[in-house]
Scaffold this motif. Structure first.
Motif, short mmCIF file in Angstrom:
data_model
loop_
_atom_site.label_atom_id
_atom_site.label_comp_id
_atom_site.label_asym_id
_atom_site.label_seq_id
_atom_site.Cartn_x
_atom_site.Cartn_y
_atom_site.Cartn_z
N LEU A 187 0.86 -1.18 0.00
CA LEU A 187 0.00 0.00 0.00
C LEU A 187 0.90 1.23 0.00
O LEU A 187 1.53 1.55 1.01
N LEU A 204 -10.50 -4.45 0.51
CA LEU A 204 -9.51 -4.41 -0.56
C LEU A 204 -8.70 -5.70 -0.61
O LEU A 204 -8.39 -6.21 -1.69
N ASP A 205 -8.38 -6.23 0.56
CA ASP A 205 -7.63 -7.48 0.64
C ASP A 205 -8.42 -8.61 -0.02
O ASP A 205 -7.91 -9.36 -0.84
N SER A 234 -8.57 -8.02 -3.77
CA SER A 234 -7.28 -8.13 -4.46
C SER A 234 -6.92 -9.59 -4.66
O SER A 234 -6.29 -9.95 -5.66
N LEU A 258 -2.86 -2.86 -5.14
CA LEU A 258 -3.68 -1.79 -4.57
C LEU A 258 -3.30 -0.47 -5.25
O LEU A 258 -2.39 0.23 -4.81
N VAL A 275 -8.83 0.71 -6.07
CA VAL A 275 -9.54 1.13 -4.86
C VAL A 275 -10.87 1.78 -5.24
O VAL A 275 -11.92 1.51 -4.64
#
Length: 231
Positions: free
Chosen positions: A183, A209-210, A213, A220, A225
């Motif tokens: 990040l 996001l994890d 992804s 990221l 995002v």
């Protein structure tokens, strides 16, 4: 301690550990709490700070610490227990660490204050440790029971400072790294500009996001995002 009481305890987050408590602002406070864990010289620890300072994380880290050495510990949220009444505290002194989060929510309620007073006395008599969190120091609260105020003021007081934005970026990046994500400061800054700056909210975004992804096999980036969060 009954099965019913066990279900009242907060389920400990696996990532709420000493190693995952980041940010220089409260590093010294975290070290002080860790050193006091299990120390009979400190039967009561009073952790004070605003909502977004990591109090709950530190309580849970202490519980993990106790359990890792074969001792019993349980964390209870007063936000949940207060709906059940002070009888919910009965018997929990049996745990070697009793961690009570957001105790300020019941200060000023006579029956709760009396229950807390007697719980602490029972736990201390057993040689067990109590840790509580408050949103301010005991001196700043309006107690109805002077004896409880006195007990809380005798505890080891640990004051947490409010995180600055650069602290939040460091914490967010450290948590991302632990998940195997990169990040950048640019992306972290973008997230903070578009979302609540509360740590809980930021870490919740990181969870989303994890998950995405992993599914999308993507880094990221700001466009990624934006697509995940609908920004």
């Amino acid at each position: 301690m009954s099965g019913t009481q066990l279900t009242l305890g907060v389920r400990l987050r696996d990532d709420a550990r000493w190693a995952n408590f980041h940010g220089e602002r409260n590093a010294a406070a975290a070290s002080l709490i860790r050193a006091a864990c299990g120390d009979p010289a400190h039967p009561l620890l009073v952790i004070c700070g605003d909502e977004d300072t990591g109090k709950s994380h530190l309580l849970q880290a202490a519980c993990h610490d106790y359990e890792s050495t074969g001792h019993s510990a349980a964390c209870f949220s007063l936000a949940e227990l207060r709906e059940l009444g002070p009888q919910a505290l009965a018997g929990i002194e049996a745990m070697e660490l009793i961690a009570l989060d957001d105790v300020h929510l019941v200060i000023g309620v006579p029956e709760w204050e009396e229950a807390l007073f007697h719980l602490y006395n029972r736990a201390r008599d057993l040689g067990h440790q109590v840790m509580i969190t408050l949103n301010d120091t005991p001196a700043a609260h309006g107690f109805t029971l002077a004896d409880l105020r006195s007990r809380f003021q005798e505890g080891l007081l640990v004051q947490l400072g409010t995180y600055r934005d650069d602290d939040r970026v460091v914490i967010l990046q450290a948590r991302a790294e632990q998940r195997g994500l990169v990040l950048s400061s640019e992306v972290a800054g973008f997230i903070m500009r578009r979302s609540s700056r509360r740590l809980g909210a930021l870490l919740s975004i990181l969870d989303q996001l994890d998950e995405n992804s992993l599914q999308a096999q993507r880094r990221l980036t700001i466009p990624f995002v934006k697509s995940v969060m609908g920004w």
